[in-house]
Write a protein that holds these residues in place. Structure first.
Motif, PDB file in Angstrom:
ATOM      1  N   GLN A 135       0.840  -1.192   0.000  1.00 14.11           N
ATOM      2  CA  GLN A 135       0.000   0.000   0.000  1.00 14.11           C
ATOM      3  C   GLN A 135       0.880   1.247   0.000  1.00 14.11           C
ATOM      4  OE1 GLN A 135      -2.737  -1.148  -1.041  1.00 14.11           O
ATOM      5  NE2 GLN A 135      -4.089  -0.262   0.469  1.00 14.11           N
ATOM      6  N   PRO A 136       0.701   2.100  -1.002  1.00 10.97           N
ATOM      7  CA  PRO A 136       1.494   3.329  -1.013  1.00 10.97           C
ATOM      8  C   PRO A 136       1.010   4.309   0.049  1.00 10.97           C
ATOM      9  CG  PRO A 136      -0.064   3.323  -2.834  1.00 10.97           C
ATOM     10  CD  PRO A 136      -0.170   1.986  -2.155  1.00 10.97           C
ATOM     11  N   THR A 137       1.926   5.128   0.528  1.00 15.91           N
ATOM     12  CA  THR A 137       1.564   6.185   1.466  1.00 15.91           C
ATOM     13  C   THR A 137       1.509   7.503   0.689  1.00 15.91           C
ATOM     14  OG1 THR A 137       3.862   6.717   1.990  1.00 15.91           O
ATOM     15  CG2 THR A 137       2.800   4.992   3.328  1.00 15.91           C
ATOM     16  N   MET A 138       0.900   8.494   1.274  1.00 14.80           N
ATOM     17  CA  MET A 138       0.865   9.814   0.633  1.00 14.80           C
ATOM     18  C   MET A 138       2.287  10.369   0.490  1.00 14.80           C
ATOM     19  SD  MET A 138      -2.112  10.354  -0.367  1.00 14.80           S
ATOM     20  CE  MET A 138      -1.927  12.032  -0.932  1.00 14.80           C
ATOM     21  N   LEU A 139       3.128  10.095   1.475  1.00 17.17           N
ATOM     22  CA  LEU A 139       4.510  10.544   1.407  1.00 17.17           C
ATOM     23  C   LEU A 139       5.247   9.854   0.254  1.00 17.17           C
ATOM     24  CD1 LEU A 139       6.552  12.396   2.797  1.00 17.17           C
ATOM     25  CD2 LEU A 139       7.117  10.488   4.315  1.00 17.17           C
ATOM     26  N   GLY A 140       4.990   8.564   0.085  1.00 15.87           N
ATOM     27  CA  GLY A 140       5.589   7.817  -1.024  1.00 15.87           C
ATOM     28  C   GLY A 140       5.101   8.323  -2.378  1.00 15.87           C
ATOM     29  N   LYS A 141       3.814   8.638  -2.456  1.00 14.13           N
ATOM     30  CA  LYS A 141       3.266   9.190  -3.703  1.00 14.13           C
ATOM     31  C   LYS A 141       3.877  10.557  -3.995  1.00 14.13           C
ATOM     32  CE  LYS A 141      -1.180   6.808  -3.680  1.00 14.13           C
ATOM     33  NZ  LYS A 141      -2.625   6.963  -3.780  1.00 14.13           N
ATOM     34  N   ALA A 142       4.050  11.366  -2.961  1.00 11.50           N
ATOM     35  CA  ALA A 142       4.669  12.688  -3.139  1.00 11.50           C
ATOM     36  C   ALA A 142       6.119  12.536  -3.605  1.00 11.50           C
ATOM     37  CB  ALA A 142       4.600  13.483  -1.843  1.00 11.50           C
ATOM     38  N   ALA A 143       6.835  11.581  -3.018  1.00 11.80           N
ATOM     39  CA  ALA A 143       8.224  11.348  -3.422  1.00 11.80           C
ATOM     40  C   ALA A 143       8.281  10.947  -4.894  1.00 11.80           C
ATOM     41  CB  ALA A 143       8.861  10.264  -2.545  1.00 11.80           C
ATOM     42  N   THR A 144       7.405  10.037  -5.310  1.00 12.92           N
ATOM     43  CA  THR A 144       7.369   9.610  -6.713  1.00 12.92           C
ATOM     44  C   THR A 144       7.035  10.784  -7.620  1.00 12.92           C
ATOM     45  OG1 THR A 144       6.754   7.353  -6.106  1.00 12.92           O
ATOM     46  CG2 THR A 144       6.270   8.044  -8.362  1.00 12.92           C
ATOM     47  N   ALA A 145       6.042  11.570  -7.253  1.00 11.40           N
ATOM     48  CA  ALA A 145       5.648  12.721  -8.074  1.00 11.40           C
ATOM     49  C   ALA A 145       6.812  13.700  -8.224  1.00 11.40           C
ATOM     50  CB  ALA A 145       4.438  13.415  -7.455  1.00 11.40           C
ATOM     51  N   PHE A 146       7.514  13.978  -7.131  1.00 11.12           N
ATOM     52  CA  PHE A 146       8.624  14.926  -7.218  1.00 11.12           C
ATOM     53  C   PHE A 146       9.842  14.325  -7.910  1.00 11.12           C
ATOM     54  CE2 PHE A 146       6.171  17.590  -4.426  1.00 11.12           C
ATOM     55  CZ  PHE A 146       6.502  18.862  -4.887  1.00 11.12           C
ATOM     56  N   GLN A 147      10.001  13.011  -7.852  1.00 11.89           N
ATOM     57  CA  GLN A 147      11.069  12.379  -8.632  1.00 11.89           C
ATOM     58  C   GLN A 147      10.792  12.551 -10.124  1.00 11.89           C
ATOM     59  OE1 GLN A 147      11.204   8.343  -7.190  1.00 11.89           O
ATOM     60  NE2 GLN A 147      12.169   8.928  -5.266  1.00 11.89           N
ATOM     61  N   ILE A 148       9.540  12.375 -10.519  1.00 16.75           N
ATOM     62  CA  ILE A 148       9.164  12.576 -11.922  1.00 16.75           C
ATOM     63  C   ILE A 148       9.373  14.042 -12.313  1.00 16.75           C
ATOM     64  CG2 ILE A 148       7.228  12.573 -13.559  1.00 16.75           C
ATOM     65  CD1 ILE A 148       6.191  10.049 -12.048  1.00 16.75           C
ATOM     66  N   ILE A 149       8.985  14.964 -11.437  1.00 14.40           N
ATOM     67  CA  ILE A 149       9.199  16.391 -11.701  1.00 14.40           C
ATOM     68  C   ILE A 149      10.693  16.689 -11.845  1.00 14.40           C
ATOM     69  CG2 ILE A 149       9.069  18.697 -10.639  1.00 14.40           C
ATOM     70  CD1 ILE A 149       6.297  17.761  -9.484  1.00 14.40           C
ATOM     71  N   ALA A 150      11.513  16.092 -10.991  1.00 20.03           N
ATOM     72  CA  ALA A 150      12.962  16.304 -11.056  1.00 20.03           C
ATOM     73  C   ALA A 150      13.527  15.762 -12.370  1.00 20.03           C
ATOM     74  CB  ALA A 150      13.652  15.645  -9.865  1.00 20.03           C
TER      75      ALA A 150
END
Length: 182
Positions: A126-141
């Motif tokens: 189960q993903p966490t909101m923090l994990g989803k945020a990390a993935t989103a910002f990795q994609i942004i980076a």
């Protein structure tokens, strides 16, 4: 049989070879940056759409629970490794230490998940909101690095630090959750 959301997750894995090809061509022809950018945007959108369709269509499957994070990890690790290579990618590049944080966290999580399956006979992905945020910002980076000098270096450095903080913190949270399952 694959449902729509699983096909979308699987498509992210199929985007990796064209992305790698385009990244490797940028040194020879800067126009490939636009192809890289388009592919990464499609990957980012597909990451949002697969979960949306799974919930909306009530098609959440065990395959999807594993396929989605594996697709994310593969795309992000491959992108970070290649975009940090001075042999392949022109400036700006991911600093090696940032790539190391991202790849190390993902490898620890993948091996930890497999270890949990072996030890307990189950895994909770189960993903966490923090994990989803990390993935989103990795994609942004990744997109920011692909955009090159269009992003001011100060903004790029701020994005990188945010990625490191989110990636490291979410990694600790996932490790904590995994240890609690033992």
């Amino acid at each position: 049989m694959l449902n729509l959301s699983n096909k979308i997750s699987l498509s992210r894995i199929f985007f990796i070879p064209p992305l790698v090809f385009c990244i490797m061509q940028v040194q020879h022809n800067n126009h490939y940056r636009y192809a890289c950018l388009l592919i990464m945007i499609m990957i980012g959108l597909s990451d949002m759409l697969d979960g949306y369709f799974a919930r909306r269509r009530n098609e959440i499957t065990n395959l999807g629970r594993y396929l989605d994070p594996v697709a994310d990890k593969l795309v992000l690790m491959v992108s970070c490794i290649i975009l940090s290579s001075d042999q392949v990618w022109p400036e700006p590049r991911f600093p090696n230490w940032i790539m190391t944080v991202i790849v190390s966290r993902d490898l620890v999580l993948m091996f930890g998940t497999v270890a949990l399956l072996i030890i307990t006979g189950r895994m909770d992905c189960q993903p966490t909101m923090l994990g989803k945020a990390a993935t989103a910002f990795q994609i942004i980076a990744i997109i920011s690095v692909i955009m090159g000098n269009l992003i001011p270096l100060t903004v790029l450095v701020a994005i990188w630090w945010l990625v490191v903080i989110l990636t490291f913190t979410s990694g600790l949270l996932y490790i904590y959750r995994g240890v609690k399952q033992l």
